[in-house]
Design an enzyme around this catalytic site. Structure first.
Site, PDB file in Angstrom:
ATOM      1  N   MET A 116       0.791  -1.064   0.164  1.00 35.80           N
ATOM      2  CA  MET A 116       0.015   0.019  -0.018  1.00 35.80           C
ATOM      3  C   MET A 116       0.846   1.271  -0.097  1.00 35.80           C
ATOM      4  O   MET A 116       0.547   2.365   0.482  1.00 35.80           O
ATOM      5  CB  MET A 116      -0.753   0.096   1.038  1.00 35.80           C
ATOM      6  CG  MET A 116      -1.784  -1.298   1.200  1.00 35.80           C
ATOM      7  SD  MET A 116      -3.560  -0.927   2.030  1.00 35.80           S
ATOM      8  CE  MET A 116      -2.824  -0.426   3.653  1.00 35.80           C
TER       9      MET A 116
ATOM     10  N   LEU B 228       6.721   3.094   1.608  1.00 36.17           N
ATOM     11  CA  LEU B 228       7.747   1.922   1.739  1.00 36.17           C
ATOM     12  C   LEU B 228       8.855   2.287   2.750  1.00 36.17           C
ATOM     13  O   LEU B 228       9.127   3.124   2.958  1.00 36.17           O
ATOM     14  CB  LEU B 228       8.277   1.643   0.616  1.00 36.17           C
ATOM     15  CG  LEU B 228       7.232   1.150  -0.811  1.00 36.17           C
ATOM     16  CD1 LEU B 228       8.137   0.928  -2.234  1.00 36.17           C
ATOM     17  CD2 LEU B 228       6.237   0.267  -0.435  1.00 36.17           C
ATOM     18  N   HIS B 229       9.156   1.090   3.808  1.00 37.54           N
ATOM     19  CA  HIS B 229      10.058   1.180   4.614  1.00 37.54           C
ATOM     20  C   HIS B 229      11.036   0.006   4.379  1.00 37.54           C
ATOM     21  O   HIS B 229      10.689  -0.913   3.723  1.00 37.54           O
ATOM     22  CB  HIS B 229       9.212   1.425   6.018  1.00 37.54           C
ATOM     23  CG  HIS B 229       8.445   0.143   6.320  1.00 37.54           C
ATOM     24  ND1 HIS B 229       8.778  -1.026   6.470  1.00 37.54           N
ATOM     25  CD2 HIS B 229       7.047   0.470   6.505  1.00 37.54           C
ATOM     26  CE1 HIS B 229       7.499  -1.841   6.657  1.00 37.54           C
ATOM     27  NE2 HIS B 229       6.562  -0.780   6.586  1.00 37.54           N
ATOM     28  N   GLU B 230      11.940  -0.257   5.438  1.00 37.35           N
ATOM     29  CA  GLU B 230      12.711  -1.465   5.289  1.00 37.35           C
ATOM     30  C   GLU B 230      12.167  -2.793   5.195  1.00 37.35           C
ATOM     31  O   GLU B 230      12.373  -3.612   4.559  1.00 37.35           O
ATOM     32  CB  GLU B 230      14.143  -1.366   6.337  1.00 37.35           C
ATOM     33  CG  GLU B 230      15.097  -0.360   6.301  1.00 37.35           C
ATOM     34  CD  GLU B 230      14.639   1.025   6.936  1.00 37.35           C
ATOM     35  OE1 GLU B 230      13.506   1.477   7.179  1.00 37.35           O
ATOM     36  OE2 GLU B 230      15.542   1.446   7.289  1.00 37.35           O
ATOM     37  N   GLY B 231      11.017  -2.730   5.865  1.00 41.21           N
ATOM     38  CA  GLY B 231      10.178  -4.036   5.648  1.00 41.21           C
ATOM     39  C   GLY B 231       9.788  -4.550   4.463  1.00 41.21           C
ATOM     40  O   GLY B 231       9.999  -5.596   3.813  1.00 41.21           O
ATOM     41  N   HIS B 232       9.244  -3.531   3.644  1.00 43.61           N
ATOM     42  CA  HIS B 232       9.070  -3.660   2.188  1.00 43.61           C
ATOM     43  C   HIS B 232      10.131  -3.985   1.417  1.00 43.61           C
ATOM     44  O   HIS B 232      10.137  -4.848   0.371  1.00 43.61           O
ATOM     45  CB  HIS B 232       8.131  -2.562   1.805  1.00 43.61           C
ATOM     46  CG  HIS B 232       6.953  -2.025   2.390  1.00 43.61           C
ATOM     47  ND1 HIS B 232       6.816  -0.921   3.172  1.00 43.61           N
ATOM     48  CD2 HIS B 232       5.833  -2.576   2.321  1.00 43.61           C
ATOM     49  CE1 HIS B 232       5.650  -0.955   3.440  1.00 43.61           C
ATOM     50  NE2 HIS B 232       4.899  -1.776   3.146  1.00 43.61           N
TER      51      HIS B 232
ATOM     52  N   GLN C 189      -2.410 -12.471   7.664  1.00 41.54           N
ATOM     53  CA  GLN C 189      -2.784 -12.199   6.467  1.00 41.54           C
ATOM     54  C   GLN C 189      -1.824 -13.164   5.390  1.00 41.54           C
ATOM     55  O   GLN C 189      -2.426 -13.538   4.781  1.00 41.54           O
ATOM     56  CB  GLN C 189      -2.207 -10.690   5.922  1.00 41.54           C
ATOM     57  CG  GLN C 189      -1.999 -10.324   4.501  1.00 41.54           C
ATOM     58  CD  GLN C 189      -1.878  -8.712   4.318  1.00 41.54           C
ATOM     59  OE1 GLN C 189      -2.513  -7.924   4.617  1.00 41.54           O
ATOM     60  NE2 GLN C 189      -0.557  -8.398   3.856  1.00 41.54           N
TER      61      GLN C 189
HETATM   62  O1  PAF Z   1      -0.041  -5.697   3.525  1.00 46.04           O
HETATM   63  C1  PAF Z   1      -0.684  -4.881   2.874  1.00 46.04           C
HETATM   64  O2  PAF Z   1      -0.014  -3.882   2.620  1.00 46.04           O
HETATM   65  C2  PAF Z   1      -2.027  -5.105   2.263  1.00 46.04           C
HETATM   66  O3  PAF Z   1      -2.719  -5.738   2.974  1.00 46.04           O
HETATM   67  C3  PAF Z   1      -1.735  -5.836   0.933  1.00 46.04           C
HETATM   68  C4  PAF Z   1      -1.242  -7.211   0.968  1.00 46.04           C
HETATM   69  C5  PAF Z   1      -0.772  -4.801  -0.177  1.00 46.04           C
HETATM   70  C6  PAF Z   1      -3.191  -5.680   0.311  1.00 46.04           C
HETATM   71  O4  PAF Z   1      -3.781  -4.474   0.108  1.00 46.04           O
END
Ligand code: PAF
Length: 282
Positions: A30, A33-37, A152
């Site tokens: 979404m 973005l940070h180091e996790g992403h 998730q």
């Molecule tokens: O983890 C997230 O950022 C969101 O839930 C995702 C998987 C991108 C779905 O919108």
């Protein structure tokens, strides 16, 4: 690196890559973005091409949640993606994803009725629906999700299995700040005082994990110790502290097989989550 906003553009690019015999890794996000992403994006680098989606998905936010205020910064995100070798960013509008009207959804049933699903009743339905759509648009070989959002991750793995989606889901470890706080886009909501208070989450997680590692199998005892740790912090308000079976997401009394110990805690108005997974030897 290309940034595109339409489904057609993604499809055309993926088709061209497939013709060249490329494999595709996908990181749905979404944004902000940070180091996790970035750790997910780096892991996706094992593929020939890396696609990142940046879409604040309205369907996964409840009416009183932070959809409008959710942090967004496409320029910063694009710069980070470029630096980490991303090939394509898909940044659609809600209209591109959902049109004027939209009827379909993916409901994962009892898996979504525990932990975060209890206080966020529409959340996982929205997540699964958008992730299923994104998988259909990007058609990746592998998709990467963080273990920070452990429920998730478990639900998406199960969706892929149950619906025979032709890709592999890769779970990646939680990335923490030096002092232990799990990285999250929502950490930016915290005031300096709340940021300090938020450390109570990782302290509680490390305590619970240590108990399990030292052989404690009684979930009630672990939950009581983790709860007591959080309650020491006056700015913290517990949403839940639970231990569930890793596959069924139902609460368990004893640690046997794979478990997920998960917490959600409000620090001021900000709801933060953290967890640990533990597996007993068979
Ligand atoms: O983890 C997230 O950022 C969101 O839930 C995702 C998987 C991108 C779905 O919108």
């Amino acid at each position: 690196m290309k940034i595109v906003s339409t489904i057609e553009e993604v499809r055309n690019q993926v088709k061209a890559w497939r013709k060249e015999g490329c494999t595709i890794g996908f990181v749905p996000t979404m944004g902000y973005l940070h180091e996790g992403h970035m750790s997910l994006i780096d892991a996706a680098g094992e593929n020939d091409k890396v696609v990142v989606s940046i879409f604040v998905n309205p369907m996964q936010f409840g009416p009183n949640e932070d959809l409008a205020s959710y942090p967004r910064d496409l320029d910063h995100d694009a710069k980070l993606c470029e630096e980490h070798g991303v090939d394509l960013i898909f940044h659609p509008t809600p209209e591109e994803m959902y049109g004027d009207s939209f009827y379909a959804y993916v409901d994962m049933n009892t898996l979504t009725q525990e932990l975060c699903g209890l206080s966020r009743p529409v959340h996982f339905r929205g997540v699964c629906t958008v992730v299923a759509k994104l998988f259909n648009i990007v058609t990746p070989d592998k998709a990467y999700f963080g273990q920070k959002d452990a429920q998730q991750l478990a639900i998406i793995k199960r969706m892929v299995k149950d619906l025979n989606m032709p890709l592999t889901i890769v779970g990646c470890p939680i990335i923490r700040e030096e002092d232990g706080l799990a990285k999250s886009s929502r950490n930016t909501y915290l005031s300096p005082e709340e940021r300090k208070a938020a450390l109570v989450l990782s302290r509680s997680i490390f305590l619970g994990r240590e108990m399990a590692e030292k052989g404690e199998r009684d979930c009630e005892k672990i939950i009581a110790a983790m709860t007591a740790e959080i309650e020491k912090e006056p700015l913290a308000k517990i949403d839940y502290v639970k231990i569930v079976d890793l596959e069924t997401m139902q609460q368990v009394k004893k640690i046997e097989g794979g478990i997920l110990a998960a917490i959600a805690v409000y620090i001021g108005k900000t709801r933060l989550i953290d967890n640990f997974m533990y597996e007993t030897e068979a």
